[in-house]
Design an enzyme around this catalytic site. Sequence first.
Site, PDB file in Angstrom:
ATOM      1  N   ASP A  14      33.485  32.600  94.486  1.00 35.77           N
ATOM      2  CA  ASP A  14      32.641  31.762  95.030  1.00 35.77           C
ATOM      3  C   ASP A  14      33.311  31.207  96.327  1.00 35.77           C
ATOM      4  OD1 ASP A  14      30.552  31.723  93.266  1.00 35.77           O
ATOM      5  OD2 ASP A  14      31.652  30.447  91.977  1.00 35.77           O
ATOM      6  N   ARG A  95      43.414  18.892  88.924  1.00 38.27           N
ATOM      7  CA  ARG A  95      42.712  18.411  90.175  1.00 38.27           C
ATOM      8  C   ARG A  95      43.321  17.449  91.111  1.00 38.27           C
ATOM      9  NH1 ARG A  95      40.930  23.366  89.564  1.00 38.27           N
ATOM     10  NH2 ARG A  95      39.382  23.545  88.254  1.00 38.27           N
ATOM     11  N   SER A 175      33.375  31.587  82.623  1.00 37.71           N
ATOM     12  CA  SER A 175      34.028  30.632  83.594  1.00 37.71           C
ATOM     13  C   SER A 175      35.190  30.238  83.061  1.00 37.71           C
ATOM     14  CB  SER A 175      33.307  29.197  84.075  1.00 37.71           C
ATOM     15  OG  SER A 175      33.568  28.611  84.849  1.00 37.71           O
TER      16      SER A 175
HETATM   17  N1  ARG Z   1      35.753  21.160  80.530  1.00 46.16           N
HETATM   18  C1  ARG Z   1      36.870  21.248  80.958  1.00 46.16           C
HETATM   19  C2  ARG Z   1      37.344  19.969  81.899  1.00 46.16           C
HETATM   20  O1  ARG Z   1      36.142  19.569  82.236  1.00 46.16           O
HETATM   21  C3  ARG Z   1      37.364  22.537  81.658  1.00 46.16           C
HETATM   22  C4  ARG Z   1      37.024  22.561  83.151  1.00 46.16           C
HETATM   23  C5  ARG Z   1      37.058  24.080  83.358  1.00 46.16           C
HETATM   24  N2  ARG Z   1      36.443  24.144  84.758  1.00 46.16           N
HETATM   25  C6  ARG Z   1      35.877  25.522  85.021  1.00 46.16           C
HETATM   26  N3  ARG Z   1      35.757  25.557  86.347  1.00 46.16           N
HETATM   27  N4  ARG Z   1      35.881  26.552  84.089  1.00 46.16           N
HETATM   28  O2  ARG Z   1      38.379  19.870  82.156  1.00 46.16           O
END
Ligand code: ARG
Length: 399
Positions: A14, A95, A175
Amino acid sequence: MSERVVLAYSGGLDTSVGIGWLKDATGKEVVALAIDVGQGGEDMDDIRQRALDCGAVESIVVDAREEFASDYLMPALKANALYQKTYPLVSALSRPLIAKYLASTAKQLGANSVAHGCTGKGNDQVRFEAAVAALAPDLTSIAPVRDLALTRDKAIIYAEERNLPIRQSAASPYSIDKNVWGRAVETGFLEDPWNAPIEDLYEYTQDPSIAREADEVTITFAQGIPVAIDGVSFTPLGIVEELNVLAGKHGVGRIDVVEDRLVGIKSREVYEAPAAMALIQAHEALESLTIERDLNRYKRGVEAEWSNLVYDGLWFSSLKRSLDVFIDDTQKYVSGDIRLKLQGGRAVVTGQRSEQSLYDFDLATYDTGDTFDQSLSKGFIEIWSLPSKISARRDLAGK
Ligand code: ARG
Protein backbone atom coordinates in the site's frame (compact mmCIF):
# COMPACT_ATOMS: atom_id res chain seq x y z
CA MET A 1 10.64 23.36 -6.17
CA SER A 2 7.28 21.64 -6.17
CA GLU A 3 5.45 20.94 -2.94
CA ARG A 4 6.44 17.96 -0.87
CA VAL A 5 4.59 15.40 1.19
CA VAL A 6 6.24 13.14 3.77
CA LEU A 7 4.82 9.61 3.69
CA ALA A 8 5.07 7.18 6.60
CA TYR A 9 6.53 4.29 4.63
CA SER A 10 6.43 0.63 5.69
CA GLY A 11 7.86 -1.02 2.58
CA GLY A 12 4.61 -2.92 1.97
CA LEU A 13 2.32 -2.85 -1.04
CA ASP A 14 0.00 0.00 0.00
CA THR A 15 2.62 2.57 0.93
CA SER A 16 4.88 1.57 -2.00
CA VAL A 17 2.10 2.14 -4.51
CA GLY A 18 1.06 5.13 -2.40
CA ILE A 19 4.21 6.96 -3.48
CA GLY A 20 3.23 7.13 -7.15
CA TRP A 21 -0.44 7.39 -6.34
CA LEU A 22 0.14 10.46 -4.16
CA LYS A 23 2.35 12.06 -6.79
CA ASP A 24 -0.21 11.47 -9.56
CA ALA A 25 -3.14 12.72 -7.50
CA THR A 26 -1.56 15.75 -5.83
CA GLY A 27 1.42 16.69 -7.97
CA LYS A 28 3.56 16.69 -4.84
CA GLU A 29 7.01 15.17 -4.54
CA VAL A 30 6.99 12.29 -2.10
CA VAL A 31 9.55 11.87 0.68
CA ALA A 32 9.41 8.38 2.20
CA LEU A 33 10.04 8.04 5.91
CA ALA A 34 10.47 4.57 7.43
CA ILE A 35 10.70 4.24 11.20
CA ASP A 36 12.25 1.22 12.84
CA VAL A 37 10.25 0.43 15.98
CA GLY A 38 11.56 -3.12 16.19
CA GLN A 39 9.18 -4.63 13.65
CA GLY A 40 11.97 -6.93 12.44
CA GLY A 41 11.71 -8.79 9.16
CA GLU A 42 13.18 -6.87 6.27
CA ASP A 43 16.43 -4.95 6.31
CA MET A 44 15.70 -1.23 6.69
CA ASP A 45 18.20 -0.48 3.89
CA ASP A 46 16.17 -2.56 1.45
CA ILE A 47 13.06 -0.67 2.52
CA ARG A 48 14.84 2.64 2.02
CA GLN A 49 15.93 1.66 -1.50
CA ARG A 50 12.48 0.35 -2.43
CA ALA A 51 10.92 3.74 -1.72
CA LEU A 52 13.37 5.35 -4.15
CA ASP A 53 12.68 2.67 -6.75
CA CYS A 54 8.97 3.40 -6.36
CA GLY A 55 9.51 7.07 -7.12
CA ALA A 56 10.26 8.82 -3.84
CA VAL A 57 12.50 11.89 -4.25
CA GLU A 58 14.09 11.15 -0.92
CA SER A 59 13.98 8.18 1.42
CA ILE A 60 14.80 8.37 5.10
CA VAL A 61 15.15 5.60 7.67
CA VAL A 62 15.18 6.29 11.40
CA ASP A 63 16.21 3.71 13.96
CA ALA A 64 13.87 4.75 16.76
CA ARG A 65 13.93 1.49 18.72
CA GLU A 66 15.62 2.77 21.89
CA GLU A 67 13.51 5.90 21.87
CA PHE A 68 10.35 3.85 21.35
CA ALA A 69 11.21 1.60 24.29
CA SER A 70 12.28 4.40 26.64
CA ASP A 71 9.76 7.12 25.83
CA TYR A 72 6.69 5.15 24.80
CA LEU A 73 6.84 1.60 26.16
CA MET A 74 8.15 2.49 29.62
CA PRO A 75 5.40 5.05 30.27
CA ALA A 76 2.92 2.37 29.13
CA LEU A 77 4.44 -0.10 31.56
CA LYS A 78 4.33 2.41 34.42
CA ALA A 79 0.65 2.79 33.55
CA ASN A 80 0.16 -1.02 33.34
CA ALA A 81 -1.54 -0.02 30.12
CA LEU A 82 -4.16 -2.47 28.86
CA TYR A 83 -7.05 -1.20 26.74
CA GLN A 84 -10.27 -2.89 27.83
CA LYS A 85 -8.14 -4.76 30.35
CA THR A 86 -6.64 -6.91 27.59
CA TYR A 87 -4.73 -5.13 24.82
CA PRO A 88 -1.28 -3.70 25.63
CA LEU A 89 -1.67 -0.94 23.00
CA VAL A 90 0.97 -2.31 20.64
CA SER A 91 0.02 -0.26 17.55
CA ALA A 92 -1.39 2.63 19.53
CA LEU A 93 2.03 3.26 21.09
CA SER A 94 3.99 3.38 17.83
CA ARG A 95 1.72 5.84 16.00
CA PRO A 96 2.55 8.95 18.05
CA LEU A 97 6.26 8.25 17.64
CA ILE A 98 5.93 7.85 13.87
CA ALA A 99 3.75 10.98 13.75
CA LYS A 100 6.41 12.91 15.65
CA TYR A 101 8.98 12.04 12.98
CA LEU A 102 6.51 12.82 10.20
CA ALA A 103 5.98 16.29 11.66
CA SER A 104 9.66 17.02 12.32
CA THR A 105 10.73 15.76 8.88
CA ALA A 106 8.03 17.84 7.18
CA LYS A 107 9.21 20.89 9.07
CA GLN A 108 12.84 20.21 8.24
CA LEU A 109 12.17 19.71 4.52
CA GLY A 110 9.58 22.45 4.18
CA ALA A 111 6.78 20.02 3.30
CA ASN A 112 3.23 21.20 3.93
CA SER A 113 1.62 17.79 4.26
CA VAL A 114 2.16 14.27 5.54
CA ALA A 115 0.63 10.97 4.49
CA HIS A 116 0.02 7.47 5.88
CA GLY A 117 -1.24 4.19 4.49
CA CYS A 118 -4.21 3.59 6.82
CA THR A 119 -7.71 2.75 5.71
CA GLY A 120 -10.72 4.75 6.82
CA LYS A 121 -12.01 2.03 9.14
CA GLY A 122 -9.36 1.76 11.81
CA ASN A 123 -7.86 3.52 14.79
CA ASP A 124 -4.46 4.14 13.27
CA GLN A 125 -5.63 6.88 10.88
CA VAL A 126 -7.00 8.75 13.90
CA ARG A 127 -3.81 8.27 15.88
CA PHE A 128 -1.53 9.53 13.08
CA GLU A 129 -3.63 12.54 12.27
CA ALA A 130 -4.54 13.52 15.82
CA ALA A 131 -0.86 13.35 16.80
CA VAL A 132 0.23 15.39 13.77
CA ALA A 133 -2.50 17.93 14.53
CA ALA A 134 -1.23 18.26 18.10
CA LEU A 135 2.40 18.70 17.05
CA ALA A 136 2.14 20.64 13.81
CA PRO A 137 -1.34 22.14 13.47
CA ASP A 138 -0.59 23.61 10.04
CA LEU A 139 0.23 20.33 8.33
CA THR A 140 -2.40 18.57 6.22
CA SER A 141 -2.72 14.78 6.44
CA ILE A 142 -3.43 12.70 3.36
CA ALA A 143 -4.36 9.01 3.42
CA PRO A 144 -4.16 7.62 -0.14
CA VAL A 145 -5.89 4.35 0.72
CA ARG A 146 -8.77 6.23 2.31
CA ASP A 147 -8.87 9.58 0.49
CA LEU A 148 -7.74 8.54 -2.97
CA ALA A 149 -9.59 5.21 -3.00
CA LEU A 150 -6.51 3.09 -3.37
CA THR A 151 -7.86 -0.44 -2.97
CA ARG A 152 -5.68 -3.52 -2.73
CA ASP A 153 -6.69 -4.74 -6.18
CA LYS A 154 -5.90 -1.37 -7.74
CA ALA A 155 -2.59 -1.33 -5.89
CA ILE A 156 -1.59 -4.70 -7.32
CA ILE A 157 -2.48 -3.63 -10.88
CA TYR A 158 -0.64 -0.31 -10.43
CA ALA A 159 2.45 -2.09 -9.13
CA GLU A 160 2.42 -4.59 -12.00
CA GLU A 161 1.89 -1.97 -14.71
CA ARG A 162 4.79 0.09 -13.50
CA ASN A 163 6.94 -2.85 -12.58
CA LEU A 164 7.40 -1.67 -9.01
CA PRO A 165 9.83 -3.83 -7.02
CA ILE A 166 7.31 -5.17 -4.53
CA ARG A 167 7.54 -8.66 -3.15
CA GLN A 168 4.11 -10.19 -3.47
CA SER A 169 4.81 -12.43 -0.51
CA ALA A 170 2.19 -15.10 -1.27
CA ALA A 171 -0.33 -12.39 -0.32
CA SER A 172 -0.83 -12.89 3.41
CA PRO A 173 -4.56 -12.91 4.10
CA TYR A 174 -3.97 -11.00 7.35
CA SER A 175 -3.40 -7.38 8.21
CA ILE A 176 -0.43 -7.39 10.54
CA ASP A 177 1.19 -4.61 12.52
CA LYS A 178 4.16 -5.31 14.71
CA ASN A 179 6.83 -3.72 16.77
CA VAL A 180 8.97 -4.72 19.72
CA TRP A 181 5.99 -4.46 22.13
CA GLY A 182 3.99 -7.07 20.19
CA ARG A 183 2.12 -8.14 17.08
CA ALA A 184 -1.44 -7.47 16.00
CA VAL A 185 -3.14 -9.79 13.50
CA GLU A 186 -6.49 -8.97 11.91
CA THR A 187 -8.76 -9.96 9.02
CA GLY A 188 -8.87 -13.15 6.95
CA PHE A 189 -10.67 -16.07 8.59
CA LEU A 190 -10.33 -14.30 11.97
CA GLU A 191 -13.17 -11.99 10.95
CA ASP A 192 -15.51 -14.70 12.22
CA PRO A 193 -14.97 -14.59 15.99
CA TRP A 194 -16.13 -18.19 16.20
CA ASN A 195 -13.05 -19.33 14.27
CA ALA A 196 -10.28 -20.30 16.65
CA PRO A 197 -6.82 -18.88 15.95
CA ILE A 198 -4.40 -21.28 14.30
CA GLU A 199 -0.77 -21.82 15.22
CA ASP A 200 0.38 -20.21 11.93
CA LEU A 201 -0.72 -16.77 13.11
CA TYR A 202 1.98 -16.48 15.70
CA GLU A 203 5.55 -15.37 15.36
CA TYR A 204 6.68 -14.05 18.77
CA THR A 205 5.26 -16.93 20.80
CA GLN A 206 5.52 -20.69 20.69
CA ASP A 207 2.62 -23.06 21.23
CA PRO A 208 1.95 -22.97 24.99
CA SER A 209 0.32 -26.40 24.92
CA ILE A 210 3.62 -28.11 24.12
CA ALA A 211 5.08 -29.47 27.36
CA ARG A 212 8.26 -27.68 28.38
CA GLU A 213 10.17 -27.28 31.61
CA ALA A 214 9.35 -24.03 33.35
CA ASP A 215 11.84 -21.17 33.32
CA GLU A 216 12.29 -18.68 36.11
CA VAL A 217 13.40 -15.09 35.60
CA THR A 218 14.01 -12.33 38.08
CA ILE A 219 13.25 -8.84 36.85
CA THR A 220 14.74 -5.90 38.73
CA PHE A 221 12.88 -2.58 38.63
CA ALA A 222 14.10 0.88 39.58
CA GLN A 223 11.32 3.44 40.05
CA GLY A 224 8.93 1.51 37.85
CA ILE A 225 11.42 0.83 35.06
CA PRO A 226 12.85 -2.68 34.49
CA VAL A 227 16.64 -2.42 34.56
CA ALA A 228 17.95 -5.99 34.82
CA ILE A 229 17.06 -9.61 34.14
CA ASP A 230 18.66 -12.17 36.43
CA GLY A 231 21.11 -9.54 37.60
CA VAL A 232 22.25 -8.55 34.10
CA SER A 233 21.59 -4.91 33.20
CA PHE A 234 19.84 -3.94 29.98
CA THR A 235 18.40 -0.81 28.40
CA PRO A 236 14.58 -0.73 28.26
CA LEU A 237 14.81 -1.99 24.66
CA GLY A 238 17.17 -4.79 25.72
CA ILE A 239 14.80 -5.88 28.50
CA VAL A 240 11.85 -6.04 26.13
CA GLU A 241 13.82 -7.94 23.49
CA GLU A 242 15.14 -10.45 26.05
CA LEU A 243 11.72 -11.07 27.53
CA ASN A 244 10.14 -11.48 24.12
CA VAL A 245 12.41 -14.48 23.70
CA LEU A 246 12.18 -15.85 27.27
CA ALA A 247 8.42 -15.45 27.68
CA GLY A 248 7.70 -16.07 24.00
CA LYS A 249 9.22 -19.51 24.33
CA HIS A 250 6.46 -20.40 26.80
CA GLY A 251 3.66 -18.87 24.75
CA VAL A 252 3.10 -16.05 27.23
CA GLY A 253 1.02 -13.08 26.06
CA ARG A 254 -1.34 -14.52 23.45
CA ILE A 255 -4.55 -12.52 23.34
CA ASP A 256 -7.73 -13.14 21.37
CA VAL A 257 -10.38 -10.49 21.80
CA VAL A 258 -13.29 -8.64 20.24
CA GLU A 259 -12.31 -5.02 20.71
CA ASP A 260 -14.17 -1.71 20.50
CA ARG A 261 -12.53 0.52 17.93
CA LEU A 262 -12.74 4.28 18.26
CA VAL A 263 -14.61 4.45 14.94
CA GLY A 264 -17.47 2.41 16.38
CA ILE A 265 -16.70 -0.99 14.90
CA LYS A 266 -16.20 -4.10 16.99
CA SER A 267 -13.27 -6.01 15.60
CA ARG A 268 -11.74 -9.38 16.30
CA GLU A 269 -8.07 -9.06 17.16
CA VAL A 270 -5.35 -11.57 17.83
CA TYR A 271 -2.28 -10.25 19.58
CA GLU A 272 0.91 -11.67 20.95
CA ALA A 273 2.94 -9.58 23.35
CA PRO A 274 5.12 -11.81 25.51
CA ALA A 275 7.42 -9.19 27.02
CA ALA A 276 4.65 -6.65 27.48
CA MET A 277 2.34 -9.03 29.34
CA ALA A 278 5.10 -10.50 31.52
CA LEU A 279 6.40 -7.03 32.41
CA ILE A 280 2.99 -5.62 33.24
CA GLN A 281 2.31 -8.55 35.52
CA ALA A 282 5.65 -8.16 37.30
CA HIS A 283 5.30 -4.39 37.57
CA GLU A 284 1.80 -4.62 39.00
CA ALA A 285 3.00 -7.08 41.64
CA LEU A 286 5.82 -4.77 42.66
CA GLU A 287 3.36 -1.90 42.96
CA SER A 288 1.20 -3.98 45.28
CA LEU A 289 4.23 -4.47 47.47
CA THR A 290 5.45 -0.87 47.50
CA ILE A 291 2.47 1.46 46.99
CA GLU A 292 -0.04 2.15 49.74
CA ARG A 293 -3.61 1.00 49.44
CA ASP A 294 -5.45 4.18 48.44
CA LEU A 295 -2.86 5.29 45.94
CA ASN A 296 -2.73 1.87 44.31
CA ARG A 297 -6.51 1.70 44.06
CA TYR A 298 -6.77 5.21 42.63
CA LYS A 299 -3.97 4.52 40.18
CA ARG A 300 -5.89 1.58 38.66
CA GLY A 301 -8.55 4.05 37.57
CA VAL A 302 -5.95 6.42 36.14
CA GLU A 303 -4.43 3.51 34.23
CA ALA A 304 -7.73 2.77 32.51
CA GLU A 305 -8.13 6.43 31.58
CA TRP A 306 -4.53 6.62 30.31
CA SER A 307 -5.07 3.50 28.18
CA ASN A 308 -8.28 4.89 26.69
CA LEU A 309 -6.57 8.17 25.78
CA VAL A 310 -3.65 6.42 24.12
CA TYR A 311 -5.93 3.99 22.31
CA ASP A 312 -8.00 6.93 21.09
CA GLY A 313 -4.99 8.73 19.60
CA LEU A 314 -4.60 11.39 22.28
CA TRP A 315 -0.95 10.67 23.21
CA PHE A 316 -0.02 14.36 22.88
CA SER A 317 -3.05 15.67 24.78
CA SER A 318 -2.97 17.78 27.94
CA LEU A 319 -4.88 15.20 29.95
CA LYS A 320 -2.45 12.44 29.03
CA ARG A 321 0.50 14.67 29.95
CA SER A 322 -0.99 15.46 33.34
CA LEU A 323 -1.76 11.79 34.02
CA ASP A 324 1.89 11.01 33.20
CA VAL A 325 2.99 13.39 35.92
CA PHE A 326 0.72 11.64 38.40
CA ILE A 327 1.89 8.18 37.31
CA ASP A 328 5.56 9.17 37.50
CA ASP A 329 5.04 10.38 41.04
CA THR A 330 3.56 7.01 42.03
CA GLN A 331 6.70 5.20 40.84
CA LYS A 332 9.11 6.73 43.38
CA TYR A 333 9.28 3.56 45.47
CA VAL A 334 8.50 0.96 42.80
CA SER A 335 11.96 -0.60 42.99
CA GLY A 336 12.87 -4.19 43.71
CA ASP A 337 12.84 -7.71 42.31
CA ILE A 338 10.02 -9.83 40.95
CA ARG A 339 10.54 -13.49 40.16
CA LEU A 340 8.36 -14.92 37.39
CA LYS A 341 7.79 -18.54 36.53
CA LEU A 342 7.15 -18.95 32.82
CA GLN A 343 5.26 -22.01 31.64
CA GLY A 344 2.26 -23.10 29.61
CA GLY A 345 1.31 -19.66 28.32
CA ARG A 346 1.49 -18.04 31.73
CA ALA A 347 3.86 -15.83 33.65
CA VAL A 348 3.23 -16.35 37.35
CA VAL A 349 4.73 -14.18 40.08
CA THR A 350 6.49 -16.48 42.54
CA GLY A 351 8.65 -14.05 44.47
CA GLN A 352 8.67 -10.37 45.36
CA ARG A 353 11.07 -8.26 47.38
CA SER A 354 11.93 -4.61 47.73
CA GLU A 355 13.91 -2.36 50.02
CA GLN A 356 10.94 0.00 49.75
CA SER A 357 8.46 -2.75 50.62
CA LEU A 358 5.47 -1.83 52.76
CA TYR A 359 4.99 -5.48 53.68
CA ASP A 360 5.73 -5.76 57.40
CA PHE A 361 6.23 -9.33 58.54
CA ASP A 362 5.65 -8.45 62.19
CA LEU A 363 2.28 -6.93 61.36
CA ALA A 364 1.23 -9.70 58.99
CA THR A 365 2.32 -12.78 60.89
CA TYR A 366 -0.07 -15.03 62.78
CA ASP A 367 2.90 -16.43 64.72
CA THR A 368 4.27 -15.13 67.97
CA GLY A 369 6.02 -11.80 67.70
CA ASP A 370 2.92 -10.26 66.14
CA THR A 371 3.02 -6.47 66.65
CA PHE A 372 -0.52 -5.84 65.45
CA ASP A 373 -2.78 -5.02 68.41
CA GLN A 374 -5.94 -6.98 67.60
CA SER A 375 -7.88 -5.38 70.44
CA LEU A 376 -7.92 -2.10 68.48
CA SER A 377 -9.93 -3.72 65.67
CA LYS A 378 -13.05 -3.93 67.79
CA GLY A 379 -13.38 -0.15 68.18
CA PHE A 380 -12.33 0.44 64.58
CA ILE A 381 -15.16 -1.74 63.27
CA GLU A 382 -17.69 -0.05 65.59
CA ILE A 383 -16.96 3.31 64.03
CA TRP A 384 -16.38 2.01 60.50
CA SER A 385 -19.82 0.43 60.41
CA LEU A 386 -21.60 3.28 62.18
CA PRO A 387 -23.03 4.81 58.96
CA SER A 388 -24.35 1.40 57.90
CA LYS A 389 -25.86 0.80 61.31
CA ILE A 390 -27.64 4.16 61.43
CA SER A 391 -29.05 3.95 57.91
CA ALA A 392 -30.09 0.33 58.42
CA ARG A 393 -32.15 1.38 61.43
CA ARG A 394 -33.98 3.90 59.26
CA ASP A 395 -34.36 1.51 56.32
CA LEU A 396 -35.72 -1.27 58.50
CA ALA A 397 -37.99 0.94 60.57
CA GLY A 398 -41.61 0.02 60.08
CA LYS A 399 -40.83 -3.17 58.11
N1 ARG B 1 -6.73 -2.98 16.81
C1 ARG B 1 -5.41 -2.61 17.15
C2 ARG B 1 -5.31 -1.13 17.41
O1 ARG B 1 -6.19 -0.42 17.05
C3 ARG B 1 -4.41 -3.08 16.15
C4 ARG B 1 -4.28 -2.31 14.88
C5 ARG B 1 -3.34 -2.98 13.97
N2 ARG B 1 -3.12 -2.27 12.77
C6 ARG B 1 -3.06 -2.85 11.57
N3 ARG B 1 -2.84 -2.07 10.58
N4 ARG B 1 -3.20 -4.14 11.40
O2 ARG B 1 -4.38 -0.65 17.99
